[in-house]
Design a protein around this motif. Structure first.
Motif, mmCIF file in Angstrom:
data_model
loop_
_atom_site.group_PDB
_atom_site.id
_atom_site.type_symbol
_atom_site.label_atom_id
_atom_site.label_comp_id
_atom_site.label_asym_id
_atom_site.label_seq_id
_atom_site.Cartn_x
_atom_site.Cartn_y
_atom_site.Cartn_z
ATOM 1 N N GLN A 1 4.031 5.714 -5.319
ATOM 2 C CA GLN A 1 4.317 5.631 -6.994
ATOM 3 C C GLN A 1 3.265 6.854 -7.467
ATOM 4 N N GLN A 2 1.955 6.800 -6.873
ATOM 5 C CA GLN A 2 0.964 7.749 -7.202
ATOM 6 C C GLN A 2 1.565 9.115 -7.078
ATOM 7 N N ILE A 3 2.175 9.480 -5.921
ATOM 8 C CA ILE A 3 2.555 10.880 -5.601
ATOM 9 C C ILE A 3 3.863 11.261 -6.812
ATOM 10 N N TRP A 4 4.499 10.149 -6.947
ATOM 11 C CA TRP A 4 5.731 10.392 -7.894
ATOM 12 C C TRP A 4 4.994 10.773 -9.353
ATOM 13 N N GLU A 5 3.898 10.047 -9.751
ATOM 14 C CA GLU A 5 3.233 10.353 -10.855
ATOM 15 C C GLU A 5 2.631 11.728 -11.005
ATOM 16 N N ILE A 6 2.264 12.235 -9.901
ATOM 17 C CA ILE A 6 1.772 13.786 -9.941
ATOM 18 C C ILE A 6 2.780 14.658 -9.909
ATOM 19 N N GLN B 1 0.623 -1.119 0.005
ATOM 20 C CA GLN B 1 -0.046 0.187 0.090
ATOM 21 C C GLN B 1 0.833 1.219 -0.042
ATOM 22 N N GLU C 1 2.456 1.515 -3.397
ATOM 23 C CA GLU C 1 1.561 2.328 -4.212
ATOM 24 C C GLU C 1 1.321 3.626 -4.314
ATOM 25 N N GLU C 2 1.172 4.054 -2.910
ATOM 26 C CA GLU C 2 0.917 5.598 -2.789
ATOM 27 C C GLU C 2 2.059 6.387 -3.120
ATOM 28 N N GLN D 1 3.863 14.582 -13.572
ATOM 29 C CA GLN D 1 2.951 15.343 -14.476
ATOM 30 C C GLN D 1 2.857 16.810 -14.078
#
Length: 118
Positions: free
Chosen positions: A103-108, A97, A100-101, A111
């Motif tokens: 990774q989501q922060i890194w994608e933000i 978990q 995954e969090e 972007q």
């Protein structure tokens, strides 16, 4: 990602779409389509674009933010940074978990950088 990067590189070289088209042997309508996202170059044309602008195809496709490194080279340079060694070890010990969090922060973050580059 492809269209804005082609346009950014073309404008930086002070080229019109027609001039770029002549350089890489496509029509100016094709260049317009690539930049607007209505068309995509075939692999040969993508390579000619990368060669002309002296960037990697990974950069043109948005797989790398470094114009002169492939995504794999960029990752190796990033992961070999001694300052990040401790960070990587902490990530490995995190649960799924948390990973995954992160990774989501890194994608933000990525972007946000792409949006600034436009």
């Amino acid at each position: 990602m492809l269209g804005p990067r082609i346009k950014k590189l073309r404008v930086a070289k002070k080229l019109t779409q027609k001039q770029l088209a002549e350089q890489i042997k496509v029509t100016h309508v094709s260049i317009s389509g690539y930049e607007n996202g209505n068309r995509y170059p075939d692999t040969d044309t993508l390579q000619r674009l990368a060669d002309y602008f002296e960037v990697s195809t990974d950069y043109l496709l948005g797989r790398s933010d470094n114009a002169h490194m492939t995504a794999d080279e960029e990752f190796r340079a990033f992961s070999n940074n001694p300052k990040l060694d401790h960070f990587f070890k902490e990530i490995e010990s995190g649960d799924e978990q948390e990973q995954e969090e992160l990774q989501q922060i890194w994608e933000i973050i990525k972007q946000r950088k792409r949006n600034k580059d436009k």
